[in-house]
Write an enzyme that holds these catalytic residues in place. Structure first.
Site, mmCIF file in Angstrom:
data_model
loop_
_atom_site.group_PDB
_atom_site.id
_atom_site.type_symbol
_atom_site.label_atom_id
_atom_site.label_comp_id
_atom_site.label_asym_id
_atom_site.label_seq_id
_atom_site.Cartn_x
_atom_site.Cartn_y
_atom_site.Cartn_z
ATOM 1 N N ASN A 79 -52.934 -14.736 53.345
ATOM 2 C CA ASN A 79 -52.283 -15.937 52.826
ATOM 3 C C ASN A 79 -50.850 -16.117 53.310
ATOM 4 O O ASN A 79 -50.112 -16.956 52.784
ATOM 5 C CB ASN A 79 -52.325 -15.929 51.295
ATOM 6 C CG ASN A 79 -53.736 -15.747 50.793
ATOM 7 O OD1 ASN A 79 -54.087 -14.677 50.326
ATOM 8 N ND2 ASN A 79 -54.569 -16.765 50.939
ATOM 9 N N ILE A 87 -46.197 -19.208 53.538
ATOM 10 C CA ILE A 87 -46.975 -18.655 52.424
ATOM 11 C C ILE A 87 -47.905 -19.732 51.866
ATOM 12 O O ILE A 87 -47.466 -20.842 51.583
ATOM 13 C CB ILE A 87 -46.032 -18.175 51.290
ATOM 14 C CG1 ILE A 87 -45.014 -17.164 51.818
ATOM 15 C CG2 ILE A 87 -46.837 -17.599 50.126
ATOM 16 C CD1 ILE A 87 -43.861 -16.889 50.875
ATOM 17 N N CYS A 88 -49.170 -19.384 51.686
ATOM 18 C CA CYS A 88 -50.132 -20.287 51.065
ATOM 19 C C CYS A 88 -50.301 -19.843 49.616
ATOM 20 O O CYS A 88 -50.965 -18.852 49.330
ATOM 21 C CB CYS A 88 -51.474 -20.222 51.804
ATOM 22 S SG CYS A 88 -52.697 -21.339 51.132
ATOM 23 N N LEU A 89 -49.647 -20.565 48.705
ATOM 24 C CA LEU A 89 -49.679 -20.226 47.280
ATOM 25 C C LEU A 89 -49.536 -21.515 46.489
ATOM 26 O O LEU A 89 -48.580 -22.273 46.702
ATOM 27 C CB LEU A 89 -48.544 -19.241 46.957
ATOM 28 C CG LEU A 89 -48.443 -18.720 45.530
ATOM 29 C CD1 LEU A 89 -49.697 -17.931 45.147
ATOM 30 C CD2 LEU A 89 -47.207 -17.839 45.367
ATOM 31 N N LYS A 93 -46.684 -25.234 45.980
ATOM 32 C CA LYS A 93 -47.117 -26.563 46.441
ATOM 33 C C LYS A 93 -47.353 -27.446 45.225
ATOM 34 O O LYS A 93 -46.438 -27.764 44.485
ATOM 35 C CB LYS A 93 -48.362 -26.418 47.312
ATOM 36 C CG LYS A 93 -48.088 -25.650 48.605
ATOM 37 C CD LYS A 93 -49.315 -25.589 49.488
ATOM 38 C CE LYS A 93 -49.042 -24.917 50.812
ATOM 39 N NZ LYS A 93 -48.822 -23.502 50.772
#
Length: 194
Positions: A79, A87-89, A93
């Site tokens: 992630n 960062i994919c969180l 978002k």
């Protein structure tokens, strides 16, 4: 407009709590809109023993808009982009709430290190490795932690000498090392980007 009074309060809360949580947030220079977060690698994970730096930029709408965070320390994780540190969180978002703080966001990033979500990856290559060859993933993540997230056992003078031998001026080397907490790899990245 950024609520700087709130940011100050959050920084104070983090520094009061730093011993217990290991999480640190400090301004870059004198600008409270640009911060550096530091999180320890979670215990019983391939990131254990590492110290990870995260660049934080507060948008004008903070705290009503999420902070923009990306890893400055290279990390091997499904992630987190192995190239850019993005960062994919969800809470960074569309799931952000003004009730959250920089510390809670960093705690969530730290929790993400322990519990990857390979089905919603930021880095597809790492996610595939995580799903198809978990042992290799763990070994690679540990290697990256050793290489990029652990401060070398070299003393400050040895680090200065090593970087000066690469052709960088000593004063610049010392200030770069100081600004990244003595991390030789981050100092080198900083020196190369000047």
């Amino acid at each position: 407009m950024i609520d700087f009074a709130r940011v100050q309060k959050e920084l104070q809360e983090c520094s009061r709590d730093m011993e217990a949580s290991g999480i640190k947030v400090a301004p870059k220079c004198d600008n409270l809109a640009r911060l550096t977060g530091t999180i320890p690698g979670p215990i019983s994970s391939p990131y254990e023993g590492g110290t990870f730096q995260i660049d934080i930029t507060l948008p004008d709408g903070y705290p009503f808009e999420p902070p923009k965070m990306q890893f400055a320390t290279k990390v091997w994780h499904p992630n987190i982009s192995s190239q850019s540190g993005a960062i994919c969180l969800d809470i960074l978002k569309d799931q952000w709430s003004p009730a959250l703080t920089l510390k809670t966001a960093l705690l969530s990033v730290q929790a993400l290190l322990s519990a990857p979500e390979p089905d919603d990856p930021q880095d597809a290559v790492v996610a595939q490795q995580y799903l198809r060859d978990h042992q290799t993933f763990v070994g690679t993540a540990r290697y990256w932690t050793e290489t990029f997230a652990k401060t070398s056992s070299l003393g400050v003078e040895e680090k200065v000498q090593k970087l000066v031998e690469m052709g960088f001026p000593e004063a610049l080397v010392r200030s770069a090392l100081e600004s990244v907490g003595g991390d030789e790899n981050l100092a080198l990245e900083k020196l190369c980007s000047v």
